[in-house]
Design a protein around this motif. Structure first.
Motif, PDB file in Angstrom:
ATOM      1  N   ASP A 187     -22.893  61.446  17.069  1.00 10.94           N
ATOM      2  CA  ASP A 187     -22.690  61.311  15.631  1.00 10.94           C
ATOM      3  C   ASP A 187     -22.846  62.627  14.890  1.00 10.94           C
ATOM      4  N   ASN A 188     -23.503  63.595  15.515  1.00  9.28           N
ATOM      5  CA  ASN A 188     -23.699  64.872  14.850  1.00  9.28           C
ATOM      6  C   ASN A 188     -23.408  66.017  15.826  1.00  9.28           C
ATOM      7  N   ILE A 189     -23.430  67.222  15.314  1.00  3.04           N
ATOM      8  CA  ILE A 189     -23.143  68.405  16.123  1.00  3.04           C
ATOM      9  C   ILE A 189     -24.435  69.170  16.350  1.00  3.04           C
ATOM     10  N   ASP A 190     -24.716  69.463  17.596  1.00  5.20           N
ATOM     11  CA  ASP A 190     -25.916  70.226  17.944  1.00  5.20           C
ATOM     12  C   ASP A 190     -25.569  71.709  17.932  1.00  5.20           C
ATOM     13  N   GLU A 191     -26.121  72.435  16.941  1.00  3.17           N
ATOM     14  CA  GLU A 191     -25.800  73.863  16.803  1.00  3.17           C
ATOM     15  C   GLU A 191     -26.812  74.761  17.498  1.00  3.17           C
ATOM     16  N   GLN A 192     -27.793  74.198  18.149  1.00  2.00           N
ATOM     17  CA  GLN A 192     -28.858  75.001  18.729  1.00  2.00           C
ATOM     18  C   GLN A 192     -28.334  75.992  19.771  1.00  2.00           C
ATOM     19  N   ASP A 193     -27.245  75.640  20.450  1.00  2.00           N
ATOM     20  CA  ASP A 193     -26.733  76.506  21.506  1.00  2.00           C
ATOM     21  C   ASP A 193     -25.732  77.530  20.988  1.00  2.00           C
ATOM     22  N   TYR A 194     -25.588  77.638  19.666  1.00  2.00           N
ATOM     23  CA  TYR A 194     -24.603  78.564  19.090  1.00  2.00           C
ATOM     24  C   TYR A 194     -25.267  79.498  18.080  1.00  2.00           C
ATOM     25  N   LYS A 195     -24.748  80.703  18.031  1.00  2.12           N
ATOM     26  CA  LYS A 195     -25.146  81.650  16.999  1.00  2.12           C
ATOM     27  C   LYS A 195     -24.141  81.556  15.854  1.00  2.12           C
ATOM     28  N   PHE A 196     -24.655  81.591  14.639  1.00  6.42           N
ATOM     29  CA  PHE A 196     -23.801  81.585  13.459  1.00  6.42           C
ATOM     30  C   PHE A 196     -23.973  82.940  12.786  1.00  6.42           C
ATOM     31  N   MET A 197     -22.934  83.762  12.836  1.00  8.86           N
ATOM     32  CA  MET A 197     -23.033  85.147  12.392  1.00  8.86           C
ATOM     33  C   MET A 197     -22.208  85.358  11.114  1.00  8.86           C
ATOM     34  N   ALA A 198     -22.809  86.050  10.161  1.00 11.50           N
ATOM     35  CA  ALA A 198     -22.134  86.404   8.908  1.00 11.50           C
ATOM     36  C   ALA A 198     -21.883  87.906   8.893  1.00 11.50           C
ATOM     37  N   SER A 199     -20.626  88.295   8.749  1.00 12.25           N
ATOM     38  CA  SER A 199     -20.288  89.711   8.587  1.00 12.25           C
ATOM     39  C   SER A 199     -20.400  90.058   7.110  1.00 12.25           C
ATOM     40  N   LEU A 200     -21.080  91.165   6.823  1.00 10.31           N
ATOM     41  CA  LEU A 200     -21.390  91.525   5.444  1.00 10.31           C
ATOM     42  C   LEU A 200     -20.701  92.820   5.031  1.00 10.31           C
ATOM     43  N   GLU A 201     -20.298  92.867   3.775  1.00 14.50           N
ATOM     44  CA  GLU A 201     -19.760  94.096   3.179  1.00 14.50           C
ATOM     45  C   GLU A 201     -20.814  94.657   2.238  1.00 14.50           C
ATOM     46  N   PRO A 202     -21.349  95.851   2.518  1.00 15.69           N
ATOM     47  CA  PRO A 202     -22.318  96.430   1.587  1.00 15.69           C
ATOM     48  C   PRO A 202     -21.649  96.816   0.276  1.00 15.69           C
ATOM     49  N   VAL A 203     -22.240  96.427  -0.835  1.00 14.65           N
ATOM     50  CA  VAL A 203     -21.657  96.703  -2.146  1.00 14.65           C
ATOM     51  C   VAL A 203     -22.391  97.837  -2.848  1.00 14.65           C
ATOM     52  N   ALA A 204     -23.724  97.774  -2.859  1.00 16.87           N
ATOM     53  CA  ALA A 204     -24.510  98.789  -3.564  1.00 16.87           C
ATOM     54  C   ALA A 204     -25.962  98.700  -3.130  1.00 16.87           C
ATOM     55  N   VAL A 205     -26.681  99.793  -3.350  1.00 14.61           N
ATOM     56  CA  VAL A 205     -28.131  99.809  -3.178  1.00 14.61           C
ATOM     57  C   VAL A 205     -28.756  99.666  -4.564  1.00 14.61           C
ATOM     58  N   LEU A 206     -29.675  98.709  -4.712  1.00  8.84           N
ATOM     59  CA  LEU A 206     -30.361  98.483  -5.973  1.00  8.84           C
ATOM     60  C   LEU A 206     -31.738  99.132  -5.930  1.00  8.84           C
ATOM     61  N   TYR A 207     -32.102  99.784  -7.023  1.00 10.65           N
ATOM     62  CA  TYR A 207     -33.414 100.436  -7.080  1.00 10.65           C
ATOM     63  C   TYR A 207     -33.919 100.426  -8.514  1.00 10.65           C
ATOM     64  N   SER A 208     -35.222 100.552  -8.666  1.00  6.47           N
ATOM     65  CA  SER A 208     -35.834 100.553  -9.997  1.00  6.47           C
ATOM     66  C   SER A 208     -36.122 101.977 -10.435  1.00  6.47           C
ATOM     67  N   GLN A 209     -35.842 102.229 -11.702  1.00  4.68           N
ATOM     68  CA  GLN A 209     -36.122 103.541 -12.276  1.00  4.68           C
ATOM     69  C   GLN A 209     -36.544 103.348 -13.726  1.00  4.68           C
TER      70      GLN A 209
END
Length: 600
Positions: A127-149
């Motif tokens: 009735d359901n899908i067992d995801e334990q045997d799989y990796k779920f990977m997200a590819s990321l695009e870096p947009v900016a570095v945030l910093y406090s000043q």
């Protein structure tokens, strides 16, 4: 014959109870006695949605093709992750990497082959899908570095790589998201930030993130004077969206500084082929008190604009009916005297350079004889003089065939010029009003040639006065002006004719001088590919709603990751590409028009 080949009678659920294969029931009992169940769930509470992985490299590079930034997403968070979602990965010193999901992928955790009959049949019976045997990977695009000043959150280009196993979390703080995407805190409201058609939500009140267009001189020029294009197909909501944006420029406190030191409210002149914008005079009855308070809390101007007037061109016997709005109506005509400085108004689209030169000569000679008060009727009588035709042919100034061609092209404007109404040149102070909206409806005109002449004549009057160093009408020169044009592709298209060349040249120059002269173009179209390139290149802010035509989508020139979403966007969804304002983003417009909308 072996039973192994007969798979149709195989039941995966029988494996657990089967005693075949040489292992008796006692063996299972011994195993249960020898081993205790161990809870492998990590102690503590999870933070974020997963962690950065270095298994295939963790690279931040100046070359985006070399950048490799991937995050492992835990099982519990996988259903909530979307392409386009914004994430935060913190550095040990408190700086944060703001990034966007660009791809999602399942990968196998262990060496196995799940493309088999056994795996498929087992999955089909669960009735359901067992995801334990799989990796779920997200590819990321870096947009900016945030910093406090100095207590202020700022952004810079991505210049450092985060640590492996850094926790990544959904960006849920409004300040983080606005800073990461370079969205101004104040300005002209366009809509709410979204991803995949769903509004981005935060823990703040209100939970949505408002998108604003820069509208001050602190960091450059207001983008209204860098020009705007609204593109969308029929039924996409482009007129609804355009009205809501224009309403913000008519807010009570909207002002721009001019050269003499005064702050002046902008005037809007909107050419209106479908007669929809005069409704901005009226309130939207669908906005109740609660919704109005929500708009006010977000600083969104709403409600009818009292100073709205419909300037109706008088064309022959055509009548204008306006039961769908309560704006004041002012009838006007185009005086033929305006042709003296704009001969192309009666050139049509078929005169060649030689014929246009002859037309210019004839007009100059006519106005030398009749003065500035010369009428169209007098000009046609002037061209009917056989002696003039013979004289010019014999002198070699204008060949008789060229003369005849000019006369044919100039014929047919009797219902356009010098009608029984006040000339637009006598109404300038009423036509251009600081803080006021003027619409020019042309829906009642059945002749496309007449419509084009009216729109280009009035628009040229405004543009010429704005660009002039010695203007006749100071009201136009000194008033910040937004020139709106619906169905702009019908008037600003590139074509191989003298008229098109003159029109495009004039408006391209106006677009270049917009910042200096406080002149903004606000173009609305369903065919952006037909807008002349010299004008298109000057547009800084592009608002794209649903478009189904591939040529139209290519023409708006938005980033490829957003381009593919355009044909699938629902009504009111939009992409905003404004390089001098923010990163490219998806928005959802307001569900209600801020003023009256619809021919009811």
């Amino acid at each position: 014959m072996s039973d192994l080949g007969d798979f149709e009678n195989y039941d995966p659920d029988d494996d657990a109870s089967s005693g075949e294969g040489g292992v008796g029931d006692d063996a299972g009992t011994e195993a249960d006695d020898d081993f205790e169940a161990v809870d492998v769930t990590p102690a503590g509470t999870d933070r974020g949605i997963g962690t950065l992985s270095a298994s295939e490299g963790l690279i931040i590079s100046e070359d985006e093709d070399d950048t490799r930034l991937r995050a492992y997403v835990t099982v519990e968070n996988r259903s909530s992750v979307r392409i386009g979602s914004y994430l935060i990965a913190s550095y040990p010193d408190g700086e944060r990497l703001f990034c966007r999901i660009v791809a999602l992928e399942y990968a196998q955790e262990f060496r196995s082959d799940d493309a088999t009959e056994i795996h498929s049949r087992r999955a089909m019976r669960r009735d359901n899908i067992d995801e334990q045997d799989y990796k779920f990977m997200a590819s990321l695009e870096p947009v900016a570095v945030l910093y406090s000043q100095g207590g202020e959150l700022k952004r810079r280009m991505t210049d450092r790589v985060p640590k492996p196993e850094t926790v990544v979390r959904q960006a849920e703080d409004s300040e983080e998201i606005k800073t990461g995407l370079k969205i101004p805190g104040d300005g002209i409201f366009l809509g709410h930030l979204s991803v995949g058609g769903e509004k981005v939500r935060t823990a703040a009140d209100p939970p949505t993130i408002d998108y604003r267009l820069k509208d001050d001189y602190e960091a450059g020029d207001p983008l209204v004077f860098r020009h705007t294009l609204v593109a969308g197909g029929t039924g996409s909501g482009k007129t609804h969206a355009a009205k809501n944006v224009l309403r913000q420029y008519l807010a009570a406190d909207q002002r721009y500084p001019i050269e003499d030191g005064r702050d002046v409210a902008p005037a809007i002149v909107q050419f209106d082929p479908q007669d929809e914008y005069a409704q901005m005079h009226d309130d939207n009855p669908g906005i109740d008190a609660d919704y109005a308070r929500r708009l006010e809390r977000e600083g969104i101007a709403h409600g009818g604009v009292d100073d709205t007037k419909a300037f109706v061109p008088k064309i022959g016997d055509a009548s204008y009916a306006a039961s769908h709005h309560r704006a004041e109506q002012v009838e006007f005509t185009i005086p033929f005297s305006m042709v003296e400085n704009n001969p192309w108004l009666i050139a049509g689209s078929k005169l060649n350079d030689n014929q246009y030169g002859a037309l210019t000569y004839l007009l100059n000679r006519f106005f030398d004889q009749h003065g500035n008060g010369g009428t169209y009727s007098q000009f046609m009588s002037f061209l009917d003089d056989p002696g003039l035709k013979e004289e010019l042919d014999e002198s070699g100034r204008v060949h008789e065939a060229t003369f005849d061609a000019v006369r044919r092209r100039a014929f047919g404007f009797g219902d356009v010029f010098d009608q029984d109404a006040r000339p637009i040149t006598d109404l300038v102070s009423e036509f251009v009003r600081p803080g006021g909206l003027t619409t020019v409806p042309t829906y009642h005109i059945n002749d496309s040639r007449a419509t084009t002449t009216i729109v280009l004549a009035v628009a040229s009057l405004l543009v010429d006065q704005k660009l002039s160093n010695d203007p006749t009408f100071d009201r136009i020169k000194e008033t910040p002006l937004l020139l709106g044009m619906d169905e702009a592709h019908n008037f600003l298209t590139d074509a191989d004719s003298v008229q098109a060349t003159k029109v495009i040249g004039k408006f391209a120059e106006a677009a270049k001088q917009g910042r200096k002269e406080r002149l903004g173009l606000f173009l609305i179209t369903q065919d952006p590919q037909d807008i002349a390139d010299p004008i298109f290149k000057q547009i800084n802010t592009t608002i794209v709603l649903n478009l189904g035509d591939e040529a139209a989508i290519k023409a708006v020139n938005i980033p490829s990751n957003l381009e593919g979403k355009v044909p699938y966007m629902e009504k009111g969804q939009m992409v905003v590409y404004s390089p001098d304002n923010s990163e490219p983003v998806e928005l959802i417009g307001l569900p209600n028009c801020l003023i009256r909308h619809g021919q009811d």
